[in-house]
Scaffold this motif. Structure first.
Motif, mmCIF file in Angstrom:
data_model
loop_
_atom_site.group_PDB
_atom_site.id
_atom_site.type_symbol
_atom_site.label_atom_id
_atom_site.label_comp_id
_atom_site.label_asym_id
_atom_site.label_seq_id
_atom_site.Cartn_x
_atom_site.Cartn_y
_atom_site.Cartn_z
ATOM 1 N N SER A 77 0.813 -1.215 0.000
ATOM 2 C CA SER A 77 0.000 0.000 0.000
ATOM 3 C C SER A 77 0.848 1.267 0.000
ATOM 4 O O SER A 77 0.333 2.362 -0.262
ATOM 5 N N SER A 78 2.149 1.133 0.279
ATOM 6 C CA SER A 78 3.039 2.300 0.265
ATOM 7 C C SER A 78 4.486 1.827 0.191
ATOM 8 O O SER A 78 4.771 0.624 0.226
ATOM 9 N N GLY A 79 5.406 2.770 0.113
ATOM 10 C CA GLY A 79 6.832 2.466 0.197
ATOM 11 C C GLY A 79 7.357 1.549 -0.878
ATOM 12 O O GLY A 79 6.940 1.603 -2.047
ATOM 13 N N LEU A 80 8.275 0.672 -0.489
ATOM 14 C CA LEU A 80 8.930 -0.219 -1.434
ATOM 15 C C LEU A 80 7.932 -1.138 -2.123
ATOM 16 O O LEU A 80 8.037 -1.393 -3.324
ATOM 17 N N GLY A 81 6.960 -1.660 -1.378
ATOM 18 C CA GLY A 81 5.975 -2.552 -1.972
ATOM 19 C C GLY A 81 5.204 -1.888 -3.094
ATOM 20 O O GLY A 81 4.996 -2.478 -4.162
ATOM 21 N N ALA A 82 4.774 -0.649 -2.875
ATOM 22 C CA ALA A 82 4.047 0.089 -3.904
ATOM 23 C C ALA A 82 4.934 0.380 -5.112
ATOM 24 O O ALA A 82 4.488 0.292 -6.269
ATOM 25 N N ALA A 83 6.193 0.714 -4.854
ATOM 26 C CA ALA A 83 7.131 0.989 -5.953
ATOM 27 C C ALA A 83 7.381 -0.272 -6.779
ATOM 28 O O ALA A 83 7.451 -0.215 -8.021
ATOM 29 N N LEU A 84 7.500 -1.421 -6.126
ATOM 30 C CA LEU A 84 7.677 -2.684 -6.839
ATOM 31 C C LEU A 84 6.434 -3.036 -7.656
ATOM 32 O O LEU A 84 6.532 -3.516 -8.787
ATOM 33 N N ALA A 85 5.266 -2.800 -7.075
ATOM 34 C CA ALA A 85 4.020 -3.062 -7.797
ATOM 35 C C ALA A 85 3.948 -2.224 -9.073
ATOM 36 O O ALA A 85 3.523 -2.719 -10.128
ATOM 37 N N THR A 86 4.379 -0.983 -8.989
ATOM 38 C CA THR A 86 4.377 -0.100 -10.157
ATOM 39 C C THR A 86 5.278 -0.656 -11.255
ATOM 40 O O THR A 86 4.906 -0.673 -12.435
ATOM 41 N N LEU A 87 6.456 -1.129 -10.881
ATOM 42 C CA LEU A 87 7.387 -1.683 -11.866
ATOM 43 C C LEU A 87 6.868 -2.974 -12.480
ATOM 44 O O LEU A 87 6.837 -3.132 -13.707
ATOM 45 N N ALA A 123 -7.151 -1.475 3.039
ATOM 46 C CA ALA A 123 -7.872 -1.795 1.808
ATOM 47 C C ALA A 123 -8.064 -0.572 0.922
ATOM 48 O O ALA A 123 -7.965 -0.662 -0.308
ATOM 49 N N GLN A 124 -8.325 0.577 1.524
ATOM 50 C CA GLN A 124 -8.569 1.782 0.738
ATOM 51 C C GLN A 124 -7.340 2.180 -0.068
ATOM 52 O O GLN A 124 -7.430 2.484 -1.268
ATOM 53 N N ARG A 125 -6.184 2.193 0.573
ATOM 54 C CA ARG A 125 -4.955 2.558 -0.139
ATOM 55 C C ARG A 125 -4.605 1.528 -1.208
ATOM 56 O O ARG A 125 -4.128 1.877 -2.297
ATOM 57 N N THR A 180 -6.919 2.087 -4.172
ATOM 58 C CA THR A 180 -6.532 3.301 -4.899
ATOM 59 C C THR A 180 -5.312 3.045 -5.776
ATOM 60 O O THR A 180 -5.268 3.450 -6.948
ATOM 61 N N LEU A 181 -4.319 2.346 -5.226
ATOM 62 C CA LEU A 181 -3.121 2.032 -6.004
ATOM 63 C C LEU A 181 -3.458 1.108 -7.162
ATOM 64 O O LEU A 181 -2.991 1.321 -8.294
ATOM 65 N N ALA A 182 -4.274 0.098 -6.925
ATOM 66 C CA ALA A 182 -4.647 -0.842 -7.987
ATOM 67 C C ALA A 182 -5.365 -0.120 -9.123
ATOM 68 O O ALA A 182 -5.097 -0.374 -10.304
#
Length: 220
Positions: A8-18, A32-34, A37-39
């Motif tokens: 939902s944030s940090g390294l995990g979110a950056a990896l998901a983006t890649l 769940a909300q964050r 939103t990221l998904a």
């Protein structure tokens, strides 16, 4: 498919983006909300599933929700808590153990039960605090050293199985991690989560006969 916890944030979110740029990704976390939103931001390749990784049934539900066997599982969930030992509260210490040790055990336990005979790569993100003692980080070092012991022991159990277990030790990153850690410091000279994600993804590239089993990402 790639499963990423703590996304939902940090390294995990950056990896998901890649990873979402090239494969299907399932992101997991407590908020769940964050996650949703990221998904939605990352597009159709990304699904989300909120999960309490310290709870056995919640972890089982996460894995049951996956439409296929993931090729990569990246466990990036965790929390920090710092300060002199005598000043730390018992409640916060117990939460630290749950968020870091119990969650890692439950996640890895379920992954091994399901996939140890499949070519799945499980990446356990820890911290350089698992490699050296640090003043005023006693309990944080303790939980990270515990996870390192878990990883190195399970590796022995996986000998002659196709599942790969990779240990990752990132140094200081400028992420929301610090907001709830109880430690106030200037992170302007720390690496960003996006920088760490790029380096980690590159290091996880394997060949037919080899892979990098331990990765330390130091800040410059």
């Amino acid at each position: 498919m790639v499963l990423i916890t703590g996304a939902s944030s940090g390294l995990g979110a950056a990896l998901a983006t890649l990873y979402s740029q090239e494969s299907a990704v399932c992101i997991s976390g407590r908020n769940a909300q964050r996650l949703n939103t990221l998904a939605a931001t990352l597009g159709a390749n990304v699904s989300s599933h909120s999960c309490d990784l310290s709870n056995e049934h919640s972890v089982i539900s996460l894995f049951d929700s996956l439409p296929q066997t993931p090729s990569v599982i990246i466990h990036s969930a965790g929390s920090g808590y710092f300060g002199r030992l005598e000043d730390q509260s018992a409640a916060a210490i117990n939460a630290l153990i749950s968020n870091n040790v119990t969650s890692a055990i439950m996640l890895l336990r379920e992954a091994v039960k399901r996939y140890k005979d499949k070519p799945v790569t499980v990446v356990m993100v820890m911290s350089t605090a698992a490699q050296m003692a640090k003043a005023e980080e006693s309990t944080y070092c303790a939980v990270k050293w515990a996870v390192r012991g878990l990883v190195e022991s399970v590796r022995l159990e996986l000998k002659n199985h196709p599942m790969k277990l990779i240990a990752v030790y990132p140094g200081g990153m400028a992420t929301p991690f610090w907001d709830t850690s109880g430690k106030s410091l200037n992170t302007s000279h720390f690496m960003s989560a996006e920088e760490a994600a790029v380096m980690l993804k590159q290091a996880l590239t394997a060949t037919e006969h080899g892979y990098i089993s331990d990765i330390t990402i130091n800040r410059g």
